[in-house]
Design an enzyme around this catalytic site. Structure first.
Site, PDB file in Angstrom:
ATOM      1  N   SER A  43      17.833  -7.288  11.904  1.00 26.72           N
ATOM      2  CA  SER A  43      18.846  -7.256  12.753  1.00 26.72           C
ATOM      3  C   SER A  43      18.641  -7.195  14.221  1.00 26.72           C
ATOM      4  O   SER A  43      17.903  -6.416  14.681  1.00 26.72           O
ATOM      5  CB  SER A  43      19.836  -6.214  12.448  1.00 26.72           C
ATOM      6  OG  SER A  43      21.136  -6.377  13.068  1.00 26.72           O
ATOM      7  N   ASN A  95      14.183  -2.625  24.447  1.00 27.50           N
ATOM      8  CA  ASN A  95      15.433  -3.279  24.725  1.00 27.50           C
ATOM      9  C   ASN A  95      16.705  -2.457  25.045  1.00 27.50           C
ATOM     10  O   ASN A  95      16.820  -1.339  24.397  1.00 27.50           O
ATOM     11  CB  ASN A  95      15.605  -4.555  23.494  1.00 27.50           C
ATOM     12  CG  ASN A  95      16.640  -3.810  22.632  1.00 27.50           C
ATOM     13  OD1 ASN A  95      17.666  -3.824  22.564  1.00 27.50           O
ATOM     14  ND2 ASN A  95      15.880  -3.084  21.549  1.00 27.50           N
ATOM     15  N   ALA A  96      17.397  -3.013  25.615  1.00 26.49           N
ATOM     16  CA  ALA A  96      18.989  -2.259  26.010  1.00 26.49           C
ATOM     17  C   ALA A  96      20.051  -3.359  25.946  1.00 26.49           C
ATOM     18  O   ALA A  96      20.791  -3.290  26.830  1.00 26.49           O
ATOM     19  CB  ALA A  96      18.943  -1.069  27.168  1.00 26.49           C
ATOM     20  N   ILE A  97      20.042  -3.923  24.899  1.00 28.78           N
ATOM     21  CA  ILE A  97      21.146  -4.980  24.752  1.00 28.78           C
ATOM     22  C   ILE A  97      22.567  -4.451  24.602  1.00 28.78           C
ATOM     23  O   ILE A  97      23.356  -5.087  25.449  1.00 28.78           O
ATOM     24  CB  ILE A  97      20.756  -6.028  23.584  1.00 28.78           C
ATOM     25  CG1 ILE A  97      19.415  -6.499  23.374  1.00 28.78           C
ATOM     26  CG2 ILE A  97      21.880  -6.979  23.499  1.00 28.78           C
ATOM     27  CD1 ILE A  97      19.014  -7.303  24.495  1.00 28.78           C
ATOM     28  N   CYS A 135      21.453   2.957  16.228  1.00 26.65           N
ATOM     29  CA  CYS A 135      21.416   2.125  17.327  1.00 26.65           C
ATOM     30  C   CYS A 135      21.478   3.050  18.695  1.00 26.65           C
ATOM     31  O   CYS A 135      22.254   3.918  19.079  1.00 26.65           O
ATOM     32  CB  CYS A 135      22.414   1.122  17.954  1.00 26.65           C
ATOM     33  SG  CYS A 135      21.967   0.229  19.395  1.00 26.65           S
ATOM     34  N   ILE A 164      12.210   1.443  10.433  1.00 26.59           N
ATOM     35  CA  ILE A 164      12.904   2.288  11.190  1.00 26.59           C
ATOM     36  C   ILE A 164      13.684   1.620  12.193  1.00 26.59           C
ATOM     37  O   ILE A 164      13.438   0.269  12.604  1.00 26.59           O
ATOM     38  CB  ILE A 164      12.055   3.092  12.134  1.00 26.59           C
ATOM     39  CG1 ILE A 164      11.137   2.294  12.816  1.00 26.59           C
ATOM     40  CG2 ILE A 164      11.279   4.103  11.362  1.00 26.59           C
ATOM     41  CD1 ILE A 164      10.122   3.023  13.871  1.00 26.59           C
ATOM     42  N   ASN A 165      14.774   1.827  12.866  1.00 21.27           N
ATOM     43  CA  ASN A 165      15.284   1.311  14.167  1.00 21.27           C
ATOM     44  C   ASN A 165      14.496   1.614  15.461  1.00 21.27           C
ATOM     45  O   ASN A 165      13.252   2.184  15.067  1.00 21.27           O
ATOM     46  CB  ASN A 165      16.782   1.664  14.410  1.00 21.27           C
ATOM     47  CG  ASN A 165      17.443   1.034  15.140  1.00 21.27           C
ATOM     48  OD1 ASN A 165      17.240   0.135  16.184  1.00 21.27           O
ATOM     49  ND2 ASN A 165      18.801   0.935  14.760  1.00 21.27           N
ATOM     50  N   GLY A 212       8.289  -3.427  18.156  1.00 24.19           N
ATOM     51  CA  GLY A 212       6.847  -4.071  18.396  1.00 24.19           C
ATOM     52  C   GLY A 212       5.574  -3.416  17.799  1.00 24.19           C
ATOM     53  O   GLY A 212       5.664  -2.257  17.123  1.00 24.19           O
ATOM     54  N   GLY A 217       8.901  -2.370  11.631  1.00 25.06           N
ATOM     55  CA  GLY A 217       8.536  -1.870  12.623  1.00 25.06           C
ATOM     56  C   GLY A 217       7.034  -2.340  12.932  1.00 25.06           C
ATOM     57  O   GLY A 217       6.074  -2.216  12.211  1.00 25.06           O
TER      58      GLY A 217
HETATM   59  C1  LIG Z   1      16.299  -7.067  20.899  1.00 22.48           C
HETATM   60  C2  LIG Z   1      16.652  -6.192  19.890  1.00 22.48           C
HETATM   61  C3  LIG Z   1      17.915  -6.206  19.364  1.00 22.48           C
HETATM   62  C4  LIG Z   1      18.235  -5.351  18.301  1.00 22.48           C
HETATM   63  N1  LIG Z   1      19.458  -5.149  17.686  1.00 22.48           N
HETATM   64  C5  LIG Z   1      19.650  -4.403  16.674  1.00 22.48           C
HETATM   65  C6  LIG Z   1      21.111  -4.393  15.983  1.00 22.48           C
HETATM   66  O1  LIG Z   1      21.799  -5.237  16.485  1.00 22.48           O
HETATM   67  N2  LIG Z   1      20.898  -3.557  14.888  1.00 22.48           N
HETATM   68  C7  LIG Z   1      20.072  -2.762  14.287  1.00 22.48           C
HETATM   69  O2  LIG Z   1      20.285  -2.204  13.239  1.00 22.48           O
HETATM   70  N3  LIG Z   1      18.919  -2.936  14.809  1.00 22.48           N
HETATM   71  C8  LIG Z   1      18.517  -3.541  16.201  1.00 22.48           C
HETATM   72  N4  LIG Z   1      17.272  -3.835  16.613  1.00 22.48           N
HETATM   73  C9  LIG Z   1      16.160  -2.927  15.977  1.00 22.48           C
HETATM   74  C10 LIG Z   1      15.274  -4.023  14.976  1.00 22.48           C
HETATM   75  O3  LIG Z   1      16.280  -4.462  13.757  1.00 22.48           O
HETATM   76  C11 LIG Z   1      14.144  -3.265  14.228  1.00 22.48           C
HETATM   77  O4  LIG Z   1      14.808  -2.219  13.629  1.00 22.48           O
HETATM   78  C12 LIG Z   1      13.325  -2.905  15.155  1.00 22.48           C
HETATM   79  O5  LIG Z   1      13.116  -3.621  16.240  1.00 22.48           O
HETATM   80  C13 LIG Z   1      11.789  -2.415  14.761  1.00 22.48           C
HETATM   81  O6  LIG Z   1      11.392  -3.563  13.972  1.00 22.48           O
HETATM   82  P1  LIG Z   1      10.355  -4.431  14.795  1.00 22.48           P
HETATM   83  O7  LIG Z   1       9.255  -3.528  15.565  1.00 22.48           O
HETATM   84  O8  LIG Z   1       9.809  -5.526  13.901  1.00 22.48           O
HETATM   85  O9  LIG Z   1      11.023  -5.096  16.104  1.00 22.48           O
HETATM   86  C14 LIG Z   1      17.121  -4.657  17.775  1.00 22.48           C
HETATM   87  C15 LIG Z   1      15.844  -4.804  18.082  1.00 22.48           C
HETATM   88  C16 LIG Z   1      15.623  -5.593  19.294  1.00 22.48           C
HETATM   89  C17 LIG Z   1      14.187  -5.596  19.637  1.00 22.48           C
END
Ligand SMILES: Cc1cc2nc3c(=O)[nH]c(=O)nc-3n(C[C@H](O)[C@H](O)[C@H](O)COP(=O)(O)O)c2cc1C
Ligand SMILES: Cc1cc2nc3c(=O)[nH]c(=O)nc-3n(C[C@H](O)[C@H](O)[C@H](O)COP(=O)(O)OP(=O)(O)OC[C@H]3O[C@@H](n4cnc5c(N)ncnc54)[C@H](O)[C@@H]3O)c2cc1C
Ligand SMILES: Cc1cc2nc3c(=O)[nH]c(=O)nc-3n(C[C@H](O)[C@H](O)[C@H](O)COP(=O)(O)OP(=O)(O)OC[C@H]3O[C@@H](n4cnc5c(N)ncnc54)[C@H](O)[C@@H]3O)c2cc1C
Ligand SMILES: Cc1cc2nc3c(=O)[nH]c(=O)nc-3n(C[C@H](O)[C@H](O)[C@H](O)COP(=O)(O)O)c2cc1C
Ligand code: FES
Ligand code: FES
Lengths: 304, 264, 304, 264
Positions: free
Chosen positions: A22, A70-72, A131, A192-193, A218, A244
């Site tokens: 997400s 990120n801090a969207i 989040c 994980i988030n 990342g 993750g």
């Molecule tokens: C730009 C961005 C926006 C994200 N927005 C959400 C979100 O709306 N809801 C959520 O549960 N996680 C959000 N995440 C977290 C990701 O879903 C994921 O849990 C996290 O990035 C770890 O996976 P990754 O290392 O493959 O990115 C966001 C991550 C990024 C980088």
């Protein structure tokens, strides 16, 4: 012989174990120019609040070593616009669509679920209780077992669809939180988030994010996420979806080996918009060369 | 909008910290328009992690050009690429300049500062081809920051230059040149790309003279194609302004719609 | 004009804010061939238990994206050998020597302190209440405010030297732990220790570390460590020493700007054995070009 | 033991996945002895993060040679380095082979498998110079895995080869060659470097024949100079065996002191 990539979460059968995370895959359609969405196990769309949301002021992103903060702040269109404009398009795609459900209050989570329950084409809800970019210092329900239990419980009580609780890594005891979600009736757990993080511009003495803190994602976080996925998958009976830092099929397979039934590809989608499809291909190729008939047979095979 | 994982570098030019790469990428070139950009993978390793956005500097048949200045890790790696090597690129991205609005323009002024000159070459050639009278104002810190001046002239676009240190052309900011230009012949369209303060100043001048002005903005970008919501700036849409994505709704916006915020 | 790099921790004045992190600089002397140890603000030696320790079986290390996971398990020589063989050599070096104090039980921490209290040439003790590689699943006193308070309190009650509590990042609320250490009388706080992590070899289905889990360090964790340093420095009155992924002078300055009075350089010492000295030089060079007369003036200057 | 941040690559040779680099590094070369190794920075970026250990393949005046096989990211980057470029190296590290023990040896057998042949060239030349009779047993998967065979012969060291697939020399493992060798003339010293199973087998054979044997071990290394305690293996010291650092106490150990553990 082409391997069987399907996995069964109990409440949901997936063509393959690769979902998109997400917030890293927009509402899905943004990626249509780059890969065939029907090749994915599923799509978890960007977090949805009930109404449209402004999100945080820029700068919202900063790159770090092997990571992205990120801090969207969950800027988004809200459930109505999503249900009217996006969902119909997503229904045309033959893949599982999961909605990442957000709320500023418990009530808002409920209203989002109640609203979406009335619309077709959603396989499950991923409850975003984790989040770090909404409240101060990353506060969110997933930081306590009680908060997690309460929210999952009330979500389950109204939802006519399966609920996946998405956990935060910013906790002392991830297993206790996972158990709370399981006890509250969650159908699955995803983790994980992002990890609460920050970066500073020494020249200006300012945080590199307007929001000061943000969530780290990342490859940099993969070792932490994999550890937590292993701990949780070893402790709960409901299916676990790990994520993750997954960039390759081998990364994804590490998650399966420690016990995740499925994975989500996140930040990798920004760097390589075809990443999720490539991860599927790489998993298939691995199984083929190693004569693994069913990828599901790899789940939880860690010798530890 | 597509991915070309193997766009071949067929020409490389270097002027100090400035570099030009010509790429063979037929499909992306076919779709390309002035003001659009590419997201370029600068390393196969996770360091640096993200792609880097670079404007389309020119398009000629199946070939594209980019022009960039080394600003940090990513552009430094890009600067090390050699002819014959390939780049993994996404493009063409963004909306680019609104040429319909400009089509009727008899006299267009293009204002570029430093690396911001990049998209204006492609734009200038297209406008000229459409029969518009084009004046280019090109500003840099020193004479060494005006590497593509001759290139514009060779394309039949006349260029007035400014340098902060007076080492070449008008001594001062390019916005000074613009004010002078406006005093002589009031242009009926202005196109701008450069450092934020320069773009903000240009906007103020243009709005004061009620000249329709298009500005190409920069923002740190996670994806470049609308998926991460990381690249926003506050843009008016009739309303008081909301966060809009630079990569998708822009990078070019009308001067009057841009709300310039002080850094966080 | 050469800038004044000295910093004052109250209980200890340092030539400059750059210390070496425990376990990444051996007992100090290993680095003499590569840099002049007297140029450092100080040396924190490898964690010491009372007796010699076996440590964990190999493999003990695995590299990750921008990081290193270690599960050394604090193999070491014990206090007697350290006091007899190493300490006399360290005394000859004109820099602050800090000892990282470990214990399998509260009593062992106390015995280590009581033993070392009888030996000259130690500036302070860094209480390692946060090593994730000793108990199962990374358990350690620093995971709870109570555990932290109790251990720091008893350490203070016997020690004739200042006590720095070294905190673990594997917690929900780092500020609560820091406050517990402060309330218990800690003279300073250092953070962060490593993040509990793991990596898996898909081919063999085995963890890449014999210990299964280990501690993640290096540039990958800097954004998390910097965030926690900022949160803690903003919340406590005692001096804070920040660390996590510092590779350059600019990295170190980020920590000072968010409120750390000093920093520790860790994993970087393995990659570049002269790293700590280089970080000092880069800080000096930065202050010089920016006309910063006293590096201490940068501490806590974040505009947030 | 020192750092040379700018050791120049003055020669490069490549055979498939095997590479040889000759480095100009006077101080390190002066101190170097057979069996010692270097820690090499393969990238200026944090990816990969750690240095990589590589044995000294030869030393000639102020010059050093390394011989390595691409095994992953780091060695792949090292393989991309070109003549004229410089490397950041630490060395000479470790204790190396005990030549005193070997000095009296009239006949020494050197057993190398794959990349494990690397340290044996330097060793072989030194032993020969000291007047020892040296036989080299060189094993590889295929004929293509024996790239430096000729080099040994040109140095006047006679080499017997084995390949797992029989494409060159003895068909089988190099330990087979060793057993044959021992049956003919029992050597009074054996030196070994290669894959763990091959080294373990060699140790067993040597101990059975009571031939003093030195084995050069490998371990994943964080620092290479005794600071991280990451590279341990269980080694006897009279006692039942404790974790000792391969980088500092080794990488060469007496066969009878090594306790071979099954992987974690
Ligand atoms: C730009 C961005 C926006 C994200 N927005 C959400 C979100 O709306 N809801 C959520 O549960 N996680 C959000 N995440 C977290 C990701 O879903 C994921 O849990 C996290 O990035 C770890 O996976 P990754 O290392 O493959 O990115 C966001 C991550 C990024 C980088
Ligand atoms: C739509 C668009 C088009 C662009 N076109 C060009 C072009 O044609 N030629 C050119 O030279 N540059 C162009 N840029 C700027 C270019 O993308 C940045 O200079 C580059 O991304 C910096 O990356 P780096 O790794 O070299 O620097 P980093 O090490 O990442 O950062 C160095 C400095 O650059 C700033 N920076 C980082 N990313 C960006 C970014 N995306 N935009 C602006 N500043 C950034 C950082 O804040 C920092 O101050 C464009 C930017 C955008 C958004
Ligand atoms: C003292 C010593 C001397 C060595 N001398 C040579 C030499 O002369 N020539 C040569 O070709 N190789 C030599 N090696 C092995 C070499 O260091 C590894 O092949 C290299 O570090 C692998 O790094 P990589 O990034 O290419 O592979 P990675 O991508 O890091 O890993 C690829 C594979 O190599 C294994 N590996 C990683 N690090 C090491 C390591 N330090 N030792 C052994 N295996 C490792 C990993 O477990 C993995 O299976 C030596 C190793 C040691 C400890
Ligand atoms: C190999 C290794 C050994 C360590 N041993 C100790 C130790 O004995 N005591 C301790 O408090 N921290 C120990 N640490 C943690 C470091 O001191 C430091 O807190 C951590 O590595 C983060 O800093 P860095 O990212 O700069 O390495 C160790 C770290 C590493 C990598
Ligand atoms: S850069 Fe990702 S939405 Fe604009
Ligand atoms: S590699 Fe660090 S102690 Fe041996």
């Amino acid at each position: 012989m082409t391997p069987d990539l399907s996995v069964d979460l109990g409440f949901l059968k997936l063509r393959n174990p690769v979902l998109t995370a997400s917030g890293t895959f927009g509402y899905g359609l943004e990626f249509a120019p780059f890969l065939d969405l029907a090749r994915l196990g599923g799509i978890v769309v960007k977090g949805l609040y009930f109404g449209p949301r402004e999100g945080n002021p820029p700068p919202r992103l900063v790159e770090t070593t092997g990571g992205l903060i990120n801090a969207i702040g969950l800027q988004g269109v809200g459930v109505k616009k999503f249900a009217e404009e996006t969902l119909p398009e997503l229904r045309k795609i033959d893949t599982a669509v999961l909605v990442n459900v957000c709320g500023a209050s418990d009530d808002e989570y409920i209203s989002v679920i109640e609203f979406l329950d009335r619309h077709k084409g959603i396989a499950a809800y991923e409850l975003n209780i984790s989040c770090p970019n909404v409240k101060k210092d990353g506060a969110c329900p997933a930081l306590s077992a009680d908060g997690t239990y309460a929210l999952v419980k009330s979500a389950k009580s109204v939802s006519r669809r399966p609920i996946i609780a998405k956990l935060s890594p910013n906790v002392t005891d991830i297993v206790a939180i996972a158990r709370a979600a399981e006890d509250a009736g969650a159908d699955g757990i995803s983790l994980i988030n992002t990890l609460l993080a920050m970066a500073v511009d020494v020249e200006t003495r300012r945080p590199k994010l307007a929001n000061v803190m943000g969530g780290l994602s990342g490859p940099a976080i993969k070792p932490i996420a994999l550890r937590m996925t292993y701990q949780v998958a070893s402790a709960v009976k409901i299916p676990v979806i790990g994520m993750g830092g997954i960039m390759t099929g081998m990364d994804a397979l590490e998650y399966l080996v420690v016990g995740a039934k499925a994975v989500q590809v996140g930040t990798a989608n920004f760097i390589d918009p075809a990443a999720a499809g490539r991860v599927v291909d790489e998993i298939a190729a691995y199984c083929e060369t190693r004569d693994i008939a069913k990828v599901a047979d790899l789940v939880g095979t860690l010798k530890a | 909008m597509r991915q070309d994982a193997r766009a071949r570098i067929i020409l490389k030019q270097t002027w100090g910290s400035y570099h030009l790469l010509r790429l063979e990428s037929a499909e992306i070139a076919r779709e390309a328009a002035p003001g659009q950009f590419l997201m370029i993978r600068v390393s196969e390793t996770p360091y640096p992690l993200l792609r880097r956005p670079v404007s389309l500097h020119d398009r000629d048949g199946s070939e594209l050009e980019i022009f960039f200045q080394v600003a940090g890790r990513g552009t430094a790696l890009l600067a090390q690429k050699k002819e014959g090597e390939t780049l993994d690129i996404l493009g063409p991205l963004g909306k680019g300049f609104d040429l319909k609005a400009a089509r009727r323009s008899k006299s267009a002024v293009l204002v570029g500062g430093g690396r911001g000159i990049a998209p204006l070459y492609f734009l200038g050639r297209e406008l000229k081809a459409k029969g518009a009278k084009v004046a280019v104002l090109y500003g840099g810190k020193t004479a060494a920051d005006l590497p593509v001046r001759k290139k514009f002239e060779e394309a039949g676009l006349n260029v007035a230059c400014s340098t902060d240190d007076g080492s070449f052309g008008f001594h001062g900011f390019v916005t000074g040149l613009l004010e002078a230009e406006i005093r002589q012949v009031k242009p009926d369209h202005i196109f701008v790309c450069g450092p934020d303060p320069m773009m903000e100043k240009t906007a103020t001048i243009a709005l004061a003279h009620k000249i329709p002005t298009q500005i190409s903005l920069e923002a740190i970008m996670g994806c470049g194609f609308g998926a991460c919501w990381g690249c926003v700036m506050r843009i008016r849409k009739g309303d008081g302004g909301t966060w809009r994505k630079i990569c998708e709704d822009g990078p070019v916006f009308a001067a009057e719609d841009i709300i310039w915020e002080k850094p966080a």
